[in-house]
Write a protein that holds these residues in place. Structure first.
Motif, PDB file in Angstrom:
ATOM      1  N   LYS A  52     -20.655  -1.294   1.767  1.00 20.28           N
ATOM      2  CA  LYS A  52     -21.443  -1.879   2.858  1.00 20.28           C
ATOM      3  C   LYS A  52     -21.315  -3.399   2.826  1.00 20.28           C
ATOM      4  CE  LYS A  52     -24.985   0.917   1.520  1.00 20.28           C
ATOM      5  NZ  LYS A  52     -24.494   2.113   0.794  1.00 20.28           N
ATOM      6  N   ARG A  53     -22.312  -4.128   2.341  1.00 20.46           N
ATOM      7  CA  ARG A  53     -22.278  -5.587   2.449  1.00 20.46           C
ATOM      8  C   ARG A  53     -21.102  -6.240   1.733  1.00 20.46           C
ATOM      9  NH1 ARG A  53     -27.529  -7.745   2.411  1.00 20.46           N
ATOM     10  NH2 ARG A  53     -26.815  -9.620   1.306  1.00 20.46           N
ATOM     11  N   VAL A  54     -20.636  -5.623   0.656  1.00 18.91           N
ATOM     12  CA  VAL A  54     -19.506  -6.240  -0.059  1.00 18.91           C
ATOM     13  C   VAL A  54     -18.259  -6.260   0.831  1.00 18.91           C
ATOM     14  CG1 VAL A  54     -17.934  -5.974  -2.021  1.00 18.91           C
ATOM     15  CG2 VAL A  54     -20.397  -5.737  -2.352  1.00 18.91           C
ATOM     16  N   LEU A  55     -18.109  -5.259   1.691  1.00 19.67           N
ATOM     17  CA  LEU A  55     -16.939  -5.219   2.573  1.00 19.67           C
ATOM     18  C   LEU A  55     -17.122  -6.097   3.807  1.00 19.67           C
ATOM     19  CD1 LEU A  55     -15.964  -1.418   2.569  1.00 19.67           C
ATOM     20  CD2 LEU A  55     -15.087  -3.266   1.122  1.00 19.67           C
ATOM     21  N   THR A  56     -18.375  -6.181   4.291  1.00 19.84           N
ATOM     22  CA  THR A  56     -18.579  -6.873   5.568  1.00 19.84           C
ATOM     23  C   THR A  56     -18.913  -8.359   5.427  1.00 19.84           C
ATOM     24  OG1 THR A  56     -20.898  -6.187   5.603  1.00 19.84           O
ATOM     25  CG2 THR A  56     -19.327  -4.760   6.740  1.00 19.84           C
ATOM     26  N   LEU A  57     -19.391  -8.776   4.267  1.00 22.71           N
ATOM     27  CA  LEU A  57     -19.721 -10.190   4.064  1.00 22.71           C
ATOM     28  C   LEU A  57     -18.668 -10.826   3.165  1.00 22.71           C
ATOM     29  CD1 LEU A  57     -23.573  -9.810   3.470  1.00 22.71           C
ATOM     30  CD2 LEU A  57     -22.393 -10.434   5.587  1.00 22.71           C
ATOM     31  N   PRO A  58     -17.963 -11.847   3.675  1.00 22.86           N
ATOM     32  CA  PRO A  58     -16.784 -12.360   2.961  1.00 22.86           C
ATOM     33  C   PRO A  58     -17.056 -12.921   1.569  1.00 22.86           C
ATOM     34  CG  PRO A  58     -17.362 -13.765   4.832  1.00 22.86           C
ATOM     35  CD  PRO A  58     -18.215 -12.559   4.930  1.00 22.86           C
ATOM     36  N   ASP A  59     -18.248 -13.460   1.323  1.00 26.80           N
ATOM     37  CA  ASP A  59     -18.499 -14.099   0.027  1.00 26.80           C
ATOM     38  C   ASP A  59     -19.483 -13.336  -0.843  1.00 26.80           C
ATOM     39  OD1 ASP A  59     -18.465 -16.967   2.052  1.00 26.80           O
ATOM     40  OD2 ASP A  59     -16.851 -16.350   0.688  1.00 26.80           O
ATOM     41  N   ARG A 138     -11.681  -5.460   0.577  1.00 31.60           N
ATOM     42  CA  ARG A 138     -12.209  -6.505   1.459  1.00 31.60           C
ATOM     43  C   ARG A 138     -11.107  -7.472   1.870  1.00 31.60           C
ATOM     44  NH1 ARG A 138     -17.236  -9.588  -0.793  1.00 31.60           N
ATOM     45  NH2 ARG A 138     -15.879 -11.067  -1.855  1.00 31.60           N
ATOM     46  N   GLN A 139     -10.297  -7.875   0.895  1.00 33.19           N
ATOM     47  CA  GLN A 139      -9.211  -8.814   1.179  1.00 33.19           C
ATOM     48  C   GLN A 139      -8.212  -8.217   2.158  1.00 33.19           C
ATOM     49  OE1 GLN A 139      -8.023  -9.574  -2.853  1.00 33.19           O
ATOM     50  NE2 GLN A 139      -9.509 -11.224  -3.113  1.00 33.19           N
ATOM     51  N   GLN A 140      -7.857  -6.946   1.942  1.00 34.66           N
ATOM     52  CA  GLN A 140      -6.855  -6.339   2.817  1.00 34.66           C
ATOM     53  C   GLN A 140      -7.415  -6.019   4.205  1.00 34.66           C
ATOM     54  OE1 GLN A 140      -4.103  -3.417   1.590  1.00 34.66           O
ATOM     55  NE2 GLN A 140      -3.509  -4.505  -0.269  1.00 34.66           N
ATOM     56  N   LEU A 141      -8.707  -5.759   4.296  1.00 36.04           N
ATOM     57  CA  LEU A 141      -9.311  -5.499   5.610  1.00 36.04           C
ATOM     58  C   LEU A 141      -9.182  -6.717   6.513  1.00 36.04           C
ATOM     59  CD1 LEU A 141     -12.553  -3.481   4.703  1.00 36.04           C
ATOM     60  CD2 LEU A 141     -10.644  -2.657   6.077  1.00 36.04           C
ATOM     61  N   ARG A 142      -9.146  -7.901   5.897  1.00 34.01           N
ATOM     62  CA  ARG A 142      -9.013  -9.153   6.665  1.00 34.01           C
ATOM     63  C   ARG A 142      -7.725  -9.182   7.458  1.00 34.01           C
ATOM     64  NH1 ARG A 142     -12.984  -9.908   6.412  1.00 34.01           N
ATOM     65  NH2 ARG A 142     -14.590 -10.610   5.003  1.00 34.01           N
ATOM     66  N   GLN A 143      -6.657  -8.565   6.883  1.00 32.30           N
ATOM     67  CA  GLN A 143      -5.352  -8.615   7.551  1.00 32.30           C
ATOM     68  C   GLN A 143      -5.020  -7.325   8.299  1.00 32.30           C
ATOM     69  OE1 GLN A 143      -4.208  -9.674   3.809  1.00 32.30           O
ATOM     70  NE2 GLN A 143      -5.317 -11.511   4.444  1.00 32.30           N
ATOM     71  N   ALA A 144      -5.894  -6.333   8.183  1.00 27.44           N
ATOM     72  CA  ALA A 144      -5.553  -5.031   8.765  1.00 27.44           C
ATOM     73  C   ALA A 144      -5.862  -5.001  10.252  1.00 27.44           C
ATOM     74  CB  ALA A 144      -6.339  -3.933   8.053  1.00 27.44           C
ATOM     75  N   ARG A 145      -5.221  -4.048  10.936  1.00 23.79           N
ATOM     76  CA  ARG A 145      -5.563  -3.844  12.345  1.00 23.79           C
ATOM     77  C   ARG A 145      -6.016  -2.410  12.588  1.00 23.79           C
ATOM     78  NH1 ARG A 145      -0.453  -6.547  14.439  1.00 23.79           N
ATOM     79  NH2 ARG A 145       0.048  -4.365  14.286  1.00 23.79           N
ATOM     80  N   ARG A 146      -5.284  -1.464  11.996  1.00 26.06           N
ATOM     81  CA  ARG A 146      -5.629  -0.057  12.181  1.00 26.06           C
ATOM     82  C   ARG A 146      -5.892   0.569  10.822  1.00 26.06           C
ATOM     83  NH1 ARG A 146      -4.191   1.648  17.447  1.00 26.06           N
ATOM     84  NH2 ARG A 146      -4.417   3.828  16.836  1.00 26.06           N
ATOM     85  N   VAL A 147      -7.123   1.000  10.620  1.00 20.10           N
ATOM     86  CA  VAL A 147      -7.539   1.574   9.338  1.00 20.10           C
ATOM     87  C   VAL A 147      -7.625   3.081   9.475  1.00 20.10           C
ATOM     88  CG1 VAL A 147      -9.395   1.657   7.617  1.00 20.10           C
ATOM     89  CG2 VAL A 147      -8.867  -0.497   8.790  1.00 20.10           C
ATOM     90  N   LEU A 148      -7.167   3.781   8.461  1.00 14.66           N
ATOM     91  CA  LEU A 148      -7.299   5.236   8.449  1.00 14.66           C
ATOM     92  C   LEU A 148      -8.098   5.616   7.211  1.00 14.66           C
ATOM     93  CD1 LEU A 148      -4.822   7.630   9.840  1.00 14.66           C
ATOM     94  CD2 LEU A 148      -5.893   8.280   7.703  1.00 14.66           C
ATOM     95  N   VAL A 149      -9.150   6.385   7.418  1.00 16.67           N
ATOM     96  CA  VAL A 149      -9.989   6.825   6.300  1.00 16.67           C
ATOM     97  C   VAL A 149      -9.857   8.338   6.189  1.00 16.67           C
ATOM     98  CG1 VAL A 149     -12.324   6.921   5.338  1.00 16.67           C
ATOM     99  CG2 VAL A 149     -11.627   4.940   6.718  1.00 16.67           C
ATOM    100  N   ILE A 150      -9.448   8.791   5.002  1.00 12.10           N
ATOM    101  CA  ILE A 150      -9.367  10.242   4.775  1.00 12.10           C
ATOM    102  C   ILE A 150     -10.612  10.645   4.001  1.00 12.10           C
ATOM    103  CG2 ILE A 150      -8.073  12.163   3.794  1.00 12.10           C
ATOM    104  CD1 ILE A 150      -5.561  10.494   3.866  1.00 12.10           C
TER     105      ILE A 150
END
Lengths: 393, 72
Positions: A52-59, A138-150
């Motif tokens: 949750k917050r660790v992924l959505t809040l950059p710091d 978190r770092q890679q989500l910054r550069q991603a465009r299409r995420v796939l969750v299994i």
């Protein structure tokens, strides 16, 4: 090994269950040696914020269970970065060659995230269990465009909600008919599906992944079992976790799907287990259960600690869990089983604030609140009671 | 002097709260929950010393470890 008064207690695993046990031991007046060992190098931290917050809040930084000085203040010998390799002859053997003898042992080594075959061979793929996993994701989500969750269990749903709130395109795939079917049942699971779709998630239920696709060593998408190819540039595998019991091979303990315990959380004489790794015997049904919820870990850790020191008490919890997705707070008590009948006990589904009760054999077995924390808390006492008592004021 | 009198402070870190409400269950004189989202409401920052055992239980039960006791 098990005299009346332990003098040396060892706890393997310093996350929610292990740390709760350590604190409970001191709270209850245990004054002997107390060693708390963990393979990770980090001070013990909270896992729920990782999706949750660790992924959505950059710091966002780790949320420590307790400040560092609390362990030394309570004479808890916290040994980090040491992996337990073997349990033999009344001692835990660590990977640095050290042996930790004990009068009482608590096994709280938790679980390890399951990986999709082949995912390690591709860049851009993730599991989410530890702080390091979360930071990398978190770092890679910054550069991603299409995420796939299994995997549309609790973790998969939360990661999906977090990635979606970052404005990314997200596809969520699961072979089950609805998300979080195990925790919520089909009706609530259906409402959760509606929520994700309303938020723009490409939700594919009743769909399996046939194989992962890669291009130049990077994840590029998946092929589904109904023949579709879905392109994506970041993969999160949230297909569940396996109990971390490899180190206990050869110890003589029953390790079928966790550390098997009796109704007192006892795996063997003087040896207890708590948290995600513990498969304990439910006193009423005789069934073995393993629960992967945050509050359960702390409760069971504290309970095992009390049992280590004094008269054995049966562990008979009403587990609490929660999941925050978008603006919805889902909270639950008890065990939802397949076939339980869902009944609205407070509020209305239409208004987006309600409590659903689950009935089995005429009794309330579980409650799930949807943006209804107060109502849920007030109804908690109805668990175990006949369904007619749900309506009582 | 405060410690002798049993005076203690309750500190809540609201951003950590997950709305479990366990604190309210064990110490309803000290804690409540906001209706709209179940977040903790601290009713008394300096409760009667007799409430200390109940508050200590709330500290341990909180799944987000959002509550602490400070002896001032």
């Amino acid at each position: 090994m098990t005299g009346p008064s332990p003098q040396q207690i060892v706890i393997v695993g310093a996350s929610a269950a292990g740390v709760s046990a350590a604190m409970a031991l001191r709270d209850q007046g245990y004054a002997g040696r107390l060693t708390l060992v963990d393979a990770q190098p980090h001070l013990p931290y909270e896992r729920p914020p990782l999706s949750k917050r660790v992924l959505t809040l950059p710091d966002e930084e780790p949320s420590w269970l307790y400040p560092a000085q609390e362990y030394s203040h309570k004479a808890i010998d916290l040994r980090l970065g040491l992996r337990a390799q073997r349990l033999q002859e009344g001692a835990v053997h660590l990977d640095n060659g050290e042996a930790l003898p004990f009068d009482r042992l608590l096994i709280a080594t938790g679980v390890t995230a399951r990986q999709w075959p082949g995912q390690m061979q591709m860049q851009g793929t993730h599991v989410l269990r530890s702080w390091d996993d979360a930071l990398r994701l978190r770092q890679q989500l910054r550069q991603a465009r299409r995420v796939l969750v299994i995997g549309a269990g609790v973790l998969g749903c939360e990661v999906t909600a977090s990635a979606r709130s970052l404005g990314l395109h997200v596809t969520l795939i699961d072979p089950q008919p609805v998300p979080m079917q195990r925790q919520l049942g089909p009706v609530l699971g259906g409402l959760l599906a509606d929520l994700h779709r309303a938020q723009g998630v490409d939700l594919l239920c009743a769909t399996g992944v046939q194989r992962l696709l890669a291009q130049d060593g990077r994840f590029a998408g998946v092929q589904t079992d109904d023949g579709r190819t879905l392109a994506a540039d970041l993969l999160v595998v949230a297909i569940g976790a396996a109990p971390s019991t490899d180190w206990l091979q050869g110890s003589g303990l029953d390790l079928r799907e966790g550390v098997v315990c009796d109704a007192y959380c006892r795996a063997a004489d003087g040896i207890y287990a708590a948290g995600d790794v513990a498969r304990w015997t439910c006193v009423h049904s005789g069934k073995l259960r393993r629960v992967e919820h945050r509050m359960h870990a702390a409760e069971q850790g504290a309970h095992a600690a009390a049992n280590m020191l004094g008269p054995q008490q049966v562990f008979d919890p009403t587990p609490f869990f929660w999941s925050d997705q978008y603006q919805v707070k889902i909270q639950g008590y008890g065990f939802v089983e397949e076939g339980d009948e869902p009944v609205v006990a407070a509020g209305e589904v239409q208004s987006g604030r309600f409590v659903m009760a689950f009935i089995a054999r005429g009794r309330v077995t579980a409650l799930v609140g949807w943006n209804a924390a107060r109502d849920l808390r007030l109804l908690r006492g109805r668990i175990g009671l006949p369904r007619e008592q749900l309506a009582a004021a | 002097m405060n410690k002798q009198l049993g005076i203690f402070q309750v500190v809540v870190e609201d951003h950590k709260c997950v709305g479990a409400g366990q604190c309210v269950v064990v110490a309803p004189e000290v804690f409540d929950q906001r209706d709209e989202d179940g977040m903790v409401v601290l009713l008394q920052a300096q409760p009667d010393p007799a409430l200390r055992p109940a508050v200590e239980k709330a500290v341990r039960l909180c799944p987000a470890l959002a509550i602490r006791i400070e002896d001032r």
